[in-house]
Design a protein around this motif. Structure first.
Motif, PDB file in Angstrom:
ATOM      1  N   MET A   1       0.943  -1.088  -0.017  1.00  0.00           N
ATOM      2  CA  MET A   1       0.036   0.019  -0.043  1.00  0.00           C
ATOM      3  C   MET A   1       0.705   1.187  -0.062  1.00  0.00           C
ATOM      4  O   MET A   1       2.108   1.120   0.456  1.00  0.00           O
ATOM      5  N   PRO A  20      -3.529   2.500   5.885  1.00  0.00           N
ATOM      6  CA  PRO A  20      -4.445   1.966   7.093  1.00  0.00           C
ATOM      7  C   PRO A  20      -4.382   2.937   8.173  1.00  0.00           C
ATOM      8  O   PRO A  20      -5.552   3.104   8.727  1.00  0.00           O
ATOM      9  N   PHE A  23      -6.592   6.015   7.095  1.00  0.00           N
ATOM     10  CA  PHE A  23      -7.951   5.554   6.867  1.00  0.00           C
ATOM     11  C   PHE A  23      -8.480   5.332   8.232  1.00  0.00           C
ATOM     12  O   PHE A  23      -9.791   5.919   8.588  1.00  0.00           O
ATOM     13  N   LEU A  42     -10.655   1.148  -0.669  1.00  0.00           N
ATOM     14  CA  LEU A  42     -10.344   0.214   0.525  1.00  0.00           C
ATOM     15  C   LEU A  42     -11.781  -0.444   0.507  1.00  0.00           C
ATOM     16  O   LEU A  42     -12.730   0.332   0.610  1.00  0.00           O
ATOM     17  N   GLU A  48     -17.325   0.252   0.427  1.00  0.00           N
ATOM     18  CA  GLU A  48     -16.141   0.686  -0.493  1.00  0.00           C
ATOM     19  C   GLU A  48     -15.884   2.238   0.186  1.00  0.00           C
ATOM     20  O   GLU A  48     -16.738   2.829   0.086  1.00  0.00           O
ATOM     21  N   MET A  51      -9.436   5.436  -1.007  1.00  0.00           N
ATOM     22  CA  MET A  51      -8.132   5.327  -0.468  1.00  0.00           C
ATOM     23  C   MET A  51      -7.656   6.741  -0.276  1.00  0.00           C
ATOM     24  O   MET A  51      -7.443   7.504  -1.173  1.00  0.00           O
TER      25      MET A  51
END
Length: 170
Positions: A1, A20, A23, A42, A48, A51
């Motif tokens: 990522m 991550p 997010f 993501l 959904e 990102m």
């Protein structure tokens, strides 16, 4: 990522984090999403999410010093992981441009990446005395310059928040 640029509440660059982590900050309403990937998402079992590419914290974080720490790793990054004398990527070490034995300090402005061969050839001389030329003079990078130019990843969406290289050079 990929990596995500984290901005303070006043839109100043604060750091770079993982997708991550970014997010999670957005999901927990600790940050707002300023830029997202148009092609990557993501996904969970049911939903959904976009990102993140750039996020801004909802609360201001006071950092008294935002300089780049002088480490071996950061000097190698600044110098593009290349010997500053011959350009090789192999067997890298650090060289004191002005040798320590002659009063050279361990500073950003006096350390350069060098391969073992060139460092040994230069020995206890300055580059001029050894007949060797530096590809670039050592320098202390600014925090923004380090994120923009040496973090290993810069998305085009980051540039409005980090400034362009041309503007930084002036």
């Amino acid at each position: 990522m990929g990596k995500v640029l984290v901005l303070n509440q006043d839109y100043s660059a604060l750091s770079v984090c993982t997708v991550p982590k970014a997010f999670l900050l957005v999901y927990l309403n600790k940050a707002e999403l300023l830029a997202e990937s148009p092609t990557h998402f993501l996904r969970t079992v049911r939903d959904e999410y976009p990102m993140p590419i750039v996020i801004r914290l909802n609360r201001y974080i006071h950092l008294p010093y935002r300089g780049v720490v002088m480490t071996r790793h950061n000097i190698f990054k600044r110098d593009g992981n290349r010997c500053q004398y011959c350009g090789t990527h192999d067997h890298l070490t650090l060289d004191h441009v002005m040798p320590k034995s002659r009063g050279g300090k361990t500073t950003w402005d006096n350390l350069a990446t060098a391969c073992k061969r060139c460092n040994s050839k230069k020995g206890d001389y300055t580059p001029e005395e050894a007949g060797m030329h530096l590809r670039q003079r050592p320098f202390r990078p600014s925090f923004l310059m380090f994120i923009r130019d040496f973090s290993g990843f810069t998305d085009a969406e980051w540039l409005p928040y980090l400034g362009s290289k041309e503007r930084a050079a002036n």
